[in-house]
Design a protein around this motif. Structure first.
Motif, PDB file in Angstrom:
ATOM      1  N   ARG A 153       0.843  -1.195   0.000  1.00 19.77           N
ATOM      2  CA  ARG A 153       0.000   0.000   0.000  1.00 19.77           C
ATOM      3  C   ARG A 153       0.884   1.253   0.000  1.00 19.77           C
ATOM      4  NH1 ARG A 153      -3.248   2.171   3.905  1.00 19.77           N
ATOM      5  NH2 ARG A 153      -2.686   0.632   5.468  1.00 19.77           N
ATOM      6  N   LEU A 154       1.994   1.183   0.747  1.00 18.72           N
ATOM      7  CA  LEU A 154       2.912   2.334   0.755  1.00 18.72           C
ATOM      8  C   LEU A 154       3.551   2.527  -0.625  1.00 18.72           C
ATOM      9  CD1 LEU A 154       4.423   4.658   2.046  1.00 18.72           C
ATOM     10  CD2 LEU A 154       6.078   3.015   2.989  1.00 18.72           C
ATOM     11  N   THR A 155       3.939   1.429  -1.276  1.00 15.67           N
ATOM     12  CA  THR A 155       4.512   1.561  -2.625  1.00 15.67           C
ATOM     13  C   THR A 155       3.534   2.303  -3.536  1.00 15.67           C
ATOM     14  OG1 THR A 155       5.739  -0.501  -2.354  1.00 15.67           O
ATOM     15  CG2 THR A 155       5.470   0.299  -4.603  1.00 15.67           C
ATOM     16  N   ASN A 156       2.272   1.923  -3.459  1.00 12.96           N
ATOM     17  CA  ASN A 156       1.274   2.581  -4.310  1.00 12.96           C
ATOM     18  C   ASN A 156       1.109   4.054  -3.955  1.00 12.96           C
ATOM     19  OD1 ASN A 156       0.829   0.251  -5.738  1.00 12.96           O
ATOM     20  ND2 ASN A 156      -0.828  -0.452  -4.408  1.00 12.96           N
ATOM     21  N   ALA A 157       1.178   4.343  -2.647  1.00  9.07           N
ATOM     22  CA  ALA A 157       1.062   5.745  -2.224  1.00  9.07           C
ATOM     23  C   ALA A 157       2.283   6.536  -2.702  1.00  9.07           C
ATOM     24  CB  ALA A 157       0.929   5.819  -0.705  1.00  9.07           C
ATOM     25  N   LEU A 158       3.463   5.922  -2.658  1.00  3.11           N
ATOM     26  CA  LEU A 158       4.680   6.603  -3.125  1.00  3.11           C
ATOM     27  C   LEU A 158       4.623   6.822  -4.637  1.00  3.11           C
ATOM     28  CD1 LEU A 158       7.202   4.636  -0.882  1.00  3.11           C
ATOM     29  CD2 LEU A 158       6.784   7.101  -0.753  1.00  3.11           C
ATOM     30  N   ALA A 159       3.981   5.906  -5.330  1.00  4.18           N
ATOM     31  CA  ALA A 159       3.821   6.091  -6.786  1.00  4.18           C
ATOM     32  C   ALA A 159       2.989   7.345  -7.063  1.00  4.18           C
ATOM     33  CB  ALA A 159       3.168   4.851  -7.402  1.00  4.18           C
ATOM     34  N   ARG A 160       2.004   7.618  -6.207  1.00  5.38           N
ATOM     35  CA  ARG A 160       1.200   8.837  -6.388  1.00  5.38           C
ATOM     36  C   ARG A 160       2.046  10.076  -6.098  1.00  5.38           C
ATOM     37  NH1 ARG A 160      -2.700   5.339  -4.349  1.00  5.38           N
ATOM     38  NH2 ARG A 160      -2.476   5.977  -2.177  1.00  5.38           N
TER      39      ARG A 160
END
Ligand code: PEP
Ligand code: CO
Length: 474
Positions: free
Chosen positions: A74-81
């Motif tokens: 979930r953090l990876t996806n948030a960092l992608a944003r």
């Protein structure tokens, strides 16, 4: 459940996480949690009793993961944003957590500062602020020299409470592997409290805003930010008027705070690395995000080898010696499949150098098309020893490096994705300047850090307001 695995609870991917894609599986690239052991390693302690280390690592391997694979994804996806310019990253916390200064109050106060800064930065950036603490595991410290001089004594250097003690006597400096267990348990209780605080109403936006209003009202310097605080207040009134119930809306009450630390002590990190039963991937379950420090990112070194195989999001610190080809090679090594959100590059060049040294790195990475999140650590390139012999940093240099970082990204057409700050919620006197204009002679008053000098609570919130002004181009 196989105890070596993170288990289904650890791995449970949620719909829409995009969890099952990513770099090649570890086995295909000859990686294993222990493969770092055949690479040259710097900054690791020499344990006096290898058998005792083995016993501790065996115990650590059987203990539950501190974070779950699904959370790291979930953090990876948030960092992608963040990478895409749709959010801003605030990574902050102690330089080194301490076994001696461990209390609910100090954890709460640190969280409070991070939440206050995040609200101000949300206003400044106009996008959500992703909060990542240097907390619940930030115990191991890289050092410039293996020994230090205290009076007439030449002592082995203090390497963080997960390794040895900071008391300046020879016995205290002997590496003790049992400290890894203490660090694990302290991380677990810290994380438990953070989860309770962030989900239990403490993070309520209206509270956080009220704390900021107190900050603004509490001094003539603070009143400089009255206009920003009033605009945030107006936005909250607007939300209420639109029918958003600020007392019950859960996003207003709850926040996500992810954890991070430097993946330095590889014995410990390996023991907390578990295979996710859902995807078969390996996650370092000691924290959501791990970073590799400025002293340990050699391409052929043990720390890079470890980082390349874990599927958590990772960051690498880049100091003044970083060269464009080396940085591109880091991207290839750590993110061969170019997964968005996987890699953060955190520059820490120093206020005087960032404008000159950062652009070639940004341009080289941009040319390759590698997706990276650019963040700025304005602390470690601006440390100096004061006349009284204390390590310190000046608030103006910290702000100056952030300003330079923003200017570089503006001119390169890239998104200045976030800041990485060393701070504490305590009223320390470790960094110079800022809202109370701390002077050199005041440093000894409350200088309590276990390692580097941290911004105190008021300096941190002051910095957030200043960065908000920069983000708004004021
Ligand atoms: C740190 O983040 O505390 C640190 C030692 O940073 P760097 O590796 O950038 O010097
Ligand atoms: Co530090």
């Amino acid at each position: 459940m196989d105890e070596a695995r993170a288990g289904t609870a650890a791995g449970g991917a949620r719909a829409g996480e995009g969890a099952l894609t990513g770099p090649p599986r570890a086995a295909e690239t000859g990686w294993a949690p222990s493969s770092w052991r055949s690479f040259p390693a710097t900054q690791l302690p020499t344990w006096p009793d290898p058998a005792a280390v083995g016993v501790v690592l065996e115990q650590l391997r059987t203990l539950p993961p501190l974070v779950f694979a699904g959370e790291a994804r979930r953090l990876t996806n948030a960092l992608a944003r963040v990478q895409d310019g749709r959010a801003f990253l605030l990574q902050a916390g102690d330089c080194a957590e301490s076994f001696d200064d461990f209390s609910a109050d100090s954890i709460r106060d640190k969280l409070k500062v991070i939440l206050q800064m995040a609200v101000v930065l949300t206003y400044g950036s106009g996008v959500p602020v992703l909060k990542v603490g240097r907390i619940a595991g930030q115990f191991a410290k890289p050092r410039s020299s293996p020994t230090e001089r205290v009076g007439d004594l030449e002592l082995p250097v203090f390497r963080g409470h997960i390794v040895n003690d900071d008391v300046p006597v020879p016995a205290a400096r002997v590496p003790d592997p049992n400290r890894m267990l203490t660090a694990y348990h302290q991380s677990a209780s810290t994380l438990n409290l953070l989860r309770a605080f962030t989900k239990g109403g403490f993070a309520d936006l209206t509270h956080v805003h009220a704390w900021n209003q107190q900050f603004v009202a509490s001094s003539a310097e603070g009143r400089r930010y009255e206009a920003i605080a009033e605009e945030i207040d107006r936005a909250l009134r607007f939300m209420r008027a639109c029918g958003v119930d600020l007392t019950t809306e859960s996003p207003i009450h709850q926040v996500d705070l992810f954890t991070s630390h430097e993946a330095l002590l590889l014995d410990y990190e390996e023991a907390l690395t578990r295979q996710d039963s859902l995807t078969g991937d390996w996650y370092d379950c000691s924290a959501h995000l791990l970073w590799i420090g400025e002293r340990t990112h050699q391409l052929d070194g043990a720390h890079l080898e470890f980082a390349r195989g874990i599927r958590n999001p990772v960051a690498v610190k880049l100091g003044p010696a970083a060269d464009p080809a080396g940085v591109v090679a880091l991207c290839e090594s750590l993110n061969p499949d170019r997964q968005p959100g996987r890699l953060t590059l955190t520059s820490r060049m120093g206020a005087d150098h960032v404008r000159r040294l950062l652009p070639p790195l940004v341009k080289a990475v941009e040319r390759t098309g590698h997706p990276v999140l650019w963040a700025c650590d304005p602390m470690h390139g601006n440390t100096f020893v004061s006349e009284s012999g204390r390590k310190t940093r000046h608030f103006d240099d910290v702000l100056g490096e952030i300003r330079g970082f923003f200017d570089v990204h503006r001119s390169c057409g890239t998104w200045p994705g976030g800041v990485h700050i060393e701070l504490t919620g305590d009223d320390v006197t470790e960094c110079l300047g800022g809202i109370e204009d701390i002077l050199e002679e005041q440093l000894p008053l409350r200088y309590t850090t276990a390692c580097d000098p941290r911004l105190n609570a008021r300096q941190s919130i002051d910095l957030a307001f200043r960065v908000a002004e920069l983000l708004r181009g004021e």
